[in-house]
Design a protein around this motif. Sequence first.
Motif, PDB file in Angstrom:
ATOM      1  N   ASP A 171      92.726 -53.255 101.855  1.00  0.00           N
ATOM      2  CA  ASP A 171      92.867 -53.528 103.279  1.00  0.00           C
ATOM      3  C   ASP A 171      94.312 -53.272 103.707  1.00  0.00           C
ATOM      4  N   ALA A 172      94.622 -53.576 104.954  1.00  0.00           N
ATOM      5  CA  ALA A 172      95.964 -53.286 105.485  1.00  0.00           C
ATOM      6  C   ALA A 172      97.050 -54.108 104.805  1.00  0.00           C
ATOM      7  N   TRP A 173      96.665 -55.172 104.108  1.00  0.00           N
ATOM      8  CA  TRP A 173      97.630 -56.027 103.425  1.00  0.00           C
ATOM      9  C   TRP A 173      97.713 -55.709 101.935  1.00  0.00           C
ATOM     10  N   GLY A 174      96.988 -54.681 101.515  1.00  0.00           N
ATOM     11  CA  GLY A 174      97.044 -54.265 100.120  1.00  0.00           C
ATOM     12  C   GLY A 174      96.125 -55.029  99.186  1.00  0.00           C
ATOM     13  N   ILE A 175      95.150 -55.749  99.736  1.00  0.00           N
ATOM     14  CA  ILE A 175      94.221 -56.544  98.937  1.00  0.00           C
ATOM     15  C   ILE A 175      92.905 -55.761  98.768  1.00  0.00           C
ATOM     16  N   PRO A 176      92.336 -55.722  97.566  1.00  0.00           N
ATOM     17  CA  PRO A 176      91.049 -55.029  97.398  1.00  0.00           C
ATOM     18  C   PRO A 176      89.987 -55.578  98.348  1.00  0.00           C
TER      19      PRO A 176
END
Length: 567
Positions: free
Chosen positions: A450-455
């Motif tokens: 996602d935009a926060w770098g979380i799968p």
Amino acid sequence: MPVREKLLGTVKADYDVCIIGSGAGAGPVAFELVNAGFNVVMLEKGKWYDERHFKKDEQLARHRIFKSQFDKERHVLEEPDGDGGWSRDTTGQFWGGNVVGGASNFMSAYFHRLKPTDFRLLSTYGAIEGATVADWPISYQQLEPYYDKVEKIIGVSGNALKHQFLEPRSSENYPMRPTAEHPIVKLFDRACKTLKFTPLPMARGILTKPMNGRNSCEYSGYCGSYGCHSGAKASSRAALLDSIKDKSNFTLLTQSKAYRLNSDKTGQATSVDYFDAKGRSKSITASRFVVACYSIESARLLLTSVGEKHPKGLGNNHSQVGKNLHCCAGGTGHGIFNLTERDDKFAKAMKIRGPFFNRFLQDWYQIDDKAVSAKPIKGGTLDFVFDPPSPTSDISGLKWQSNGELLWGSPLKQKIKAHFTQSKDFKFEVFCDWLTHDECYVSLAMDEKDAWGIPVAKVTAGFHPHDVKVAQYLVDKGVEVMKAMGADEAYGNVWTSPTSNLMAGGCRFGNDPKTSVLNANCQVHDCDNVYVTDGSFMPNGGSVTPTLTIYANAFRVADKIKASLVS
């Protein structure tokens, strides 16, 4: 006395309880704990919207400003491709409500209870090959007082008529009179009685008189899929959070996306990490944590919460987190009435917009038909409705001809005119159990962030053929009703793809940690200061919409949390 401070090693917790999410599984917990005097914080990824923002405009509905943005946060969806393989796509369809109150803001508010047999699906009907059906660790009788509590606290309207599948009730009737009924209800009732079916009035989580600062229903017709302009709809925000939002012991942090629960060497949760509105990572400590992010996202949060005692994710030591996901099986159907061939009185009645078509059928909640099965099997519910206004969407679909070419000019104008003035579409929805099985689950898509770098979450959504058989039987009954009402066209179809809402499971509760994520109190088996209170806990969805059951169970779990805090 409330426990204001709990020691986490040598550090004092910021709050007694941290609740992640604000929908039907979260609101009751906050409402009960705050009113009991505990210090509560709630993290909600969306913004606060209320009646001022919920205008009667289809372009302002959840599909625009209230859902997560696809470019920031999405899901991966895998479905059977019909050739023995799986298709894969990225989708935003599972975001029911990126707003305080979650998807409960946009529900149609059909407030059916589950039946006692829904709690004993395996014991009552036996195992089904290829399915992972299980009984609940609690009974209907244990949840019934909380069904009753929900109906009174949030205001449920209806009329509980006796019928063969009516669930036991401690209150004889609902606390509010039914909503105003559409005049065509009389035609429906006559048709059903001719067929020897039992038409029943629908219970709705909608006020028919003012209550606790909320207005009664305005009968605008903008209900399902729309936020409620009057506050009559029993969303978590309107019915529960509004009344506690200004209390000194309640903190609501909006635009706060939780992404990891941290745990200590003993396996207990100590804090939650979240991103604020500016994308900064922050942390909150608490004595207890409540996860209520919607089934897919709750499983995702637990899977990303890796710790020393939780190497595969919090609560996932037996690889059960994300398993036993279930959607809403069933189908839908339509009756099309040509108003040009009816008398003026009938045509005028059909065009009335506002009053609800509050009817449902449960004659086949158990199907005892040898043509379908040698022994009785679990059936389902048919809800009959008029869809909310969606003229822009309707017109967009009318522009296409049957050969796939665009229609335009005068022919398009005539088609649009006929659609809105010369015919009426009456609809039914079928709800039956989507059997849990090993090819319907949530996992992490490690190649999508996602935009926060979380799968992001990957939803694998295979279906069991038994569901199709049951759904088709019920769809055929709905078509039969439409024909008996005199519809000029009557048809229906069965769902095999997952619905965009009404998903549950993924963190099943049960007595065995090897086959469930939560215990009977909805505590994570190997991390008992974390509770999951959205629809994730449900072993099966019953054959009704699950919202009322989620509300009831959240009130039940709130009592368990209160007891743990004062023990």
